[in-house]
Design a protein around this motif. Structure first.
Motif, PDB file in Angstrom:
ATOM      1  N   TYR A  18      16.439 -10.771  11.251  1.00 43.91           N
ATOM      2  CA  TYR A  18      15.151 -11.854  10.109  1.00 43.91           C
ATOM      3  C   TYR A  18      15.475 -11.678   8.637  1.00 43.91           C
ATOM      4  N   SER A  19      15.194 -12.868   8.110  1.00 47.38           N
ATOM      5  CA  SER A  19      15.793 -13.607   6.903  1.00 47.38           C
ATOM      6  C   SER A  19      14.861 -13.299   5.469  1.00 47.38           C
ATOM      7  N   TYR A  20      15.284 -12.948   4.750  1.00 44.90           N
ATOM      8  CA  TYR A  20      15.165 -12.533   3.679  1.00 44.90           C
ATOM      9  C   TYR A  20      13.586 -13.043   3.787  1.00 44.90           C
ATOM     10  N   ALA A  21      13.444 -14.533   2.996  1.00 45.09           N
ATOM     11  CA  ALA A  21      12.364 -14.808   2.753  1.00 45.09           C
ATOM     12  C   ALA A  21      11.544 -14.581   3.566  1.00 45.09           C
ATOM     13  N   LYS A  22      11.422 -15.191   4.818  1.00 41.87           N
ATOM     14  CA  LYS A  22      10.639 -14.308   5.604  1.00 41.87           C
ATOM     15  C   LYS A  22       9.564 -12.837   5.972  1.00 41.87           C
ATOM     16  N   VAL A  23      10.623 -11.896   5.327  1.00 44.19           N
ATOM     17  CA  VAL A  23      10.285 -10.205   5.308  1.00 44.19           C
ATOM     18  C   VAL A  23       9.738 -10.117   3.889  1.00 44.19           C
ATOM     19  N   MET A  24      10.145 -11.569   2.733  1.00 42.29           N
ATOM     20  CA  MET A  24       9.611 -11.463   1.506  1.00 42.29           C
ATOM     21  C   MET A  24       7.720 -11.686   1.128  1.00 42.29           C
ATOM     22  N   TRP A  65       6.485 -11.880   3.848  1.00 42.75           N
ATOM     23  CA  TRP A  65       5.052 -11.008   4.946  1.00 42.75           C
ATOM     24  C   TRP A  65       4.670 -10.153   3.714  1.00 42.75           C
ATOM     25  N   GLY A  66       5.569  -9.327   2.936  1.00 44.70           N
ATOM     26  CA  GLY A  66       5.318  -8.485   1.760  1.00 44.70           C
ATOM     27  C   GLY A  66       4.162  -9.111   1.134  1.00 44.70           C
ATOM     28  N   LYS A  67       4.329  -9.885   0.587  1.00 46.32           N
ATOM     29  CA  LYS A  67       2.610 -11.386  -0.308  1.00 46.32           C
ATOM     30  C   LYS A  67       1.696 -11.212   0.316  1.00 46.32           C
ATOM     31  N   ARG A  68       1.589 -11.406   1.518  1.00 51.20           N
ATOM     32  CA  ARG A  68       0.158 -11.868   2.976  1.00 51.20           C
ATOM     33  C   ARG A  68       0.179 -10.753   2.966  1.00 51.20           C
ATOM     34  N   LEU A  69       0.355  -9.596   2.895  1.00 57.59           N
ATOM     35  CA  LEU A  69      -0.250  -8.016   2.835  1.00 57.59           C
ATOM     36  C   LEU A  69      -0.625  -7.639   1.701  1.00 57.59           C
ATOM     37  N   GLU A  70      -0.161  -7.933   0.859  1.00 56.06           N
ATOM     38  CA  GLU A  70      -0.545  -8.533  -0.257  1.00 56.06           C
ATOM     39  C   GLU A  70      -1.818  -8.630  -0.821  1.00 56.06           C
ATOM     40  N   LYS A  71      -1.982  -9.934  -0.548  1.00 53.80           N
ATOM     41  CA  LYS A  71      -2.974 -10.982  -0.901  1.00 53.80           C
ATOM     42  C   LYS A  71      -4.277 -10.434  -0.079  1.00 53.80           C
ATOM     43  N   GLU A  72      -3.570  -9.428   1.478  1.00 60.18           N
ATOM     44  CA  GLU A  72      -4.814  -9.398   2.492  1.00 60.18           C
ATOM     45  C   GLU A  72      -5.339  -8.284   1.356  1.00 60.18           C
ATOM     46  N   GLY A  73      -4.822  -7.027   0.486  1.00 61.12           N
ATOM     47  CA  GLY A  73      -4.822  -5.992  -0.231  1.00 61.12           C
ATOM     48  C   GLY A  73      -4.540  -4.830   1.090  1.00 61.12           C
ATOM     49  N   LYS A  74      -3.707  -5.117   1.864  1.00 55.66           N
ATOM     50  CA  LYS A  74      -3.232  -3.348   2.573  1.00 55.66           C
ATOM     51  C   LYS A  74      -2.037  -2.787   1.636  1.00 55.66           C
ATOM     52  N   ILE A  75      -1.443  -3.515   0.439  1.00 58.81           N
ATOM     53  CA  ILE A  75      -0.630  -2.533  -0.122  1.00 58.81           C
ATOM     54  C   ILE A  75      -0.224  -3.171  -1.395  1.00 58.81           C
ATOM     55  N   SER A  76      -0.332  -2.379  -2.802  1.00 62.93           N
ATOM     56  CA  SER A  76      -0.523  -3.013  -3.936  1.00 62.93           C
ATOM     57  C   SER A  76       1.065  -1.858  -4.249  1.00 62.93           C
ATOM     58  N   TYR A  77       1.619  -2.891  -5.516  1.00 60.34           N
ATOM     59  CA  TYR A  77       2.707  -2.569  -6.117  1.00 60.34           C
ATOM     60  C   TYR A  77       1.998  -1.651  -7.706  1.00 60.34           C
ATOM     61  N   SER A  78       2.843  -0.627  -8.079  1.00 57.75           N
ATOM     62  CA  SER A  78       2.887   0.037  -9.445  1.00 57.75           C
ATOM     63  C   SER A  78       3.319  -0.241 -10.340  1.00 57.75           C
ATOM     64  N   GLU A  79       3.294   0.449 -11.617  1.00 57.09           N
ATOM     65  CA  GLU A  79       3.583   0.224 -12.780  1.00 57.09           C
ATOM     66  C   GLU A  79       5.537   0.206 -13.000  1.00 57.09           C
ATOM     67  N   ASP A  80       6.140   0.902 -11.984  1.00 54.18           N
ATOM     68  CA  ASP A  80       7.594   1.127 -11.769  1.00 54.18           C
ATOM     69  C   ASP A  80       7.836   0.524 -11.093  1.00 54.18           C
ATOM     70  N   GLY A  81       6.858  -0.567 -10.172  1.00 53.19           N
ATOM     71  CA  GLY A  81       7.577  -1.917  -8.866  1.00 53.19           C
ATOM     72  C   GLY A  81       7.562  -0.859  -7.246  1.00 53.19           C
ATOM     73  N   VAL A  82       6.844   0.381  -7.517  1.00 53.05           N
ATOM     74  CA  VAL A  82       7.042   0.929  -6.439  1.00 53.05           C
ATOM     75  C   VAL A  82       5.886   0.328  -5.449  1.00 53.05           C
ATOM     76  N   ARG A  83       5.913   0.149  -4.095  1.00 57.50           N
ATOM     77  CA  ARG A  83       5.072  -0.007  -3.535  1.00 57.50           C
ATOM     78  C   ARG A  83       4.498   0.579  -2.843  1.00 57.50           C
ATOM     79  N   ASN A  84       3.058   0.580  -2.427  1.00 56.93           N
ATOM     80  CA  ASN A  84       1.832   1.774  -2.274  1.00 56.93           C
ATOM     81  C   ASN A  84       1.106   1.187  -1.103  1.00 56.93           C
ATOM     82  N   LEU A  85       0.673   1.946  -0.197  1.00 60.70           N
ATOM     83  CA  LEU A  85      -0.411   1.004   0.881  1.00 60.70           C
ATOM     84  C   LEU A  85      -1.796   2.310   0.248  1.00 60.70           C
ATOM     85  N   THR A  86      -2.438   0.597  -0.006  1.00 62.35           N
ATOM     86  CA  THR A  86      -4.268   0.718  -0.121  1.00 62.35           C
ATOM     87  C   THR A  86      -4.947   1.427   0.614  1.00 62.35           C
TER      88      THR A  86
END
Length: 94
Positions: free
Chosen positions: A27-33, A35-56
């Motif tokens: 899978y390409s880097y662009a495709k994985v990123m 998907w990550g952006k889509r999940l972030e827009k849907e409100g399923k993941i969030s980024y902390s101040e340290d840049g760590v991804r967490n599930l909402t």
């Protein structure tokens, strides 16, 4: 995005794992990123101040619903990267 890919990304984030197996599977880097952006827009993941991804909360609920479906998900190479099975007498030349 397929449910299998969504589950793998959410499960990886929940376990604080690496998404490198997705890249190694082809899978390409662009495709994985994307998907990550889509999940972030849907409100399923969030980024902390340290840049760590967490599930909402929504991401946790979606992860539980996907986990409860009793499907087996695995990371497989993209169709164009798969090699067809050859006979024992054949020689593989890339």
């Amino acid at each position: 995005m397929r449910e299998g890919i969504e589950f793998l990304i959410l499960d990886t984030i929940k376990r604080h794992g690496s998404i490198m197996p997705l890249f190694k599977a082809g899978y390409s880097y662009a495709k994985v990123m994307e998907w990550g952006k889509r999940l972030e827009k849907e409100g399923k993941i969030s980024y902390s101040e340290d840049g760590v991804r967490n599930l909402t909360e929504l991401g946790e609920q979606r992860w539980k619903s996907l986990k409860g479906t009793k499907h087996t998900f695995s990371i497989l190479p993209l169709e164009e990267y798969r090699v067809s099975k050859i006979d024992i007498d054949d020689i593989y030349l890339p």
